[in-house]
Design an enzyme around this catalytic site. Structure first.
Site, PDB file in Angstrom:
ATOM      1  N   CYS A  71     -33.423 -62.542-127.835  1.00 47.83           N
ATOM      2  CA  CYS A  71     -33.105 -63.848-128.417  1.00 47.83           C
ATOM      3  C   CYS A  71     -34.197 -64.258-129.399  1.00 47.83           C
ATOM      4  O   CYS A  71     -35.382 -64.278-129.060  1.00 47.83           O
ATOM      5  CB  CYS A  71     -32.965 -64.897-127.324  1.00 47.83           C
ATOM      6  SG  CYS A  71     -32.579 -66.548-127.983  1.00 47.83           S
ATOM      7  N   GLY A 105     -20.298 -59.563-131.122  1.00 43.83           N
ATOM      8  CA  GLY A 105     -20.616 -60.961-130.888  1.00 43.83           C
ATOM      9  C   GLY A 105     -19.764 -61.903-131.718  1.00 43.83           C
ATOM     10  O   GLY A 105     -18.611 -62.199-131.379  1.00 43.83           O
TER      11      GLY A 105
END
Length: 341
Positions: free
Chosen positions: A113, A237
């Site tokens: 992340c 994603g």
């Protein structure tokens, strides 16, 4: 509820992650605020071989934070994968134990992340700046659970420290079962194109299954990702937002199965409605409606109808949950009318 065999064929492209047997090579990526239970259920039912929860902050999860509990929910998911993030081995280990006890079939450690609120706490992709700490976290989690553990990473922190191959070697030595690599550095965030070729260095550094992630927007992209990266599977994603069936389409393509006809408006409407109703049931009418807007806008973006613009606008501003459902149905019916005309 839509049955999977009404929409998808049976994949013959088996994929093993430790003791976990999967039926394909296309996975839904974890996305904060996006891969809620409704989206994961839809993607899995429509052919995704694996889906992953939104990232859970290990500390919040252990404190029984209500939002973290919602993100960790896996009811109705065949292969429930919980992604956790943190920077303390003992906390990561305990959160992994809790997730396993609650039914997780696999634990994924977030080391990718790029968000400042995550890296500022030395979690996520910040761990790629301290591989000793990263290895210690992995060791703690692997030893804490019996289910397979995977790691999701980036290529490195920046262009001068592309150390994903070294992290891969260390993760393998600690007992990880699978690696996912997003083809950008942390400092790129989501800018530029994902470098699928650079992922090949990770594949060459380890005997583990490697999953390529970043910018898979078409069936052709999936082919190129595997060819250029040497990876074993792909993770999708943003391209799946508003079309969770896309992951299943990629899975069928990679398995060499014939593609079915594109989903018609009525079927896509049924998927969107079930997703929406899941969020209302899970979160309550008010919170569920607010959370659903991003998904509803994404579903609506794929509706092909010349008179749909007004319905789309009303759909994403309505405060009435029943009205939202009615508008959603009307929106997809407008495409059916346009096709029939």
């Amino acid at each position: 509820m839509i049955q999977s065999d009404q929409i998808v064929g049976k994949s013959t492209s088996d994929f093993a992650v430790g003791s976990l047997q999967l039926s394909g090579r296309a996975f839904l990526a974890p996305m904060a605020g996006v891969t809620d239970l409704g989206m994961r259920r839809a993607a899995e039912r429509l052919g995704a071989a694996l889906t992953v929860t939104e990232m859970l902050d290990a500390d919040f999860y252990l404190d029984r934070d209500p939002a973290a509990a919602l993100r960790a929910e896996g009811t109705g998911i065949a292969h429930h994968v919980v992604q956790i993030a943190g920077c303390r081995p003992e906390t990561m280990a305990e959160s992994a134990r809790r997730a396993e006890a609650a039914g997780a079939a696999m634990i994924d450690i977030n080391m990718g992340c790029p968000a400042k609120r995550v890296t500022g706490g030395f979690a996520g992709s910040a761990l790629m700046r301290d591989l000793d700490l990263a290895a210690g976290l992995i060791r703690a989690v692997v030893r804490a659970v019996k289910v397979p553990v995977s790691v999701k990473m980036r290529l490195g922190w920046d262009a001068d420290s592309l150390n994903a191959p070294e992290l891969a070697r260390r993760a393998e030595a600690e007992g990880v079962a699978m690696l996912t690599v997003h083809g950008r550095s942390r400092c790129q965030f989501y800018q530029g194109d994902a470098d699928w070729t650079a992922i090949r260095q990770v594949k060459q550094a380890t005997a583990l299954p490697v999953v390529a992630n970043g910018d898979c927007k078409s069936l052709e992209d999936a082919d190129d990702m595997l060819r250029l990266s040497g990876a074993d599977a792909v993770m999708i994603g943003r391209a799946a937002v508003g079309r969770p069936w896309f992951v299943g389409e990629v899975a069928r393509h990679l398995a060499g199965l014939p593609q079915s006809a594109p989903l018609d408006a009525a079927t896509r409407c049924a998927v969107a409605l079930e997703h929406y109703r899941t969020l209302l049931e899970l979160m309550g009418a008010a919170q569920g409606l607010r959370h659903a807007r991003k998904h509803l806008a994404a579903y609506a973006a794929y509706v092909q109808s010349p008179d749909s613009a007004g319905l789309r606008r009303r759909l994403v501003v309505s405060e009435n949950s029943a009205e939202v459902e009615s508008l959603l149905v009307s929106l997809f019916e407008s495409e059916e009318r346009a096709v029939a005309a």
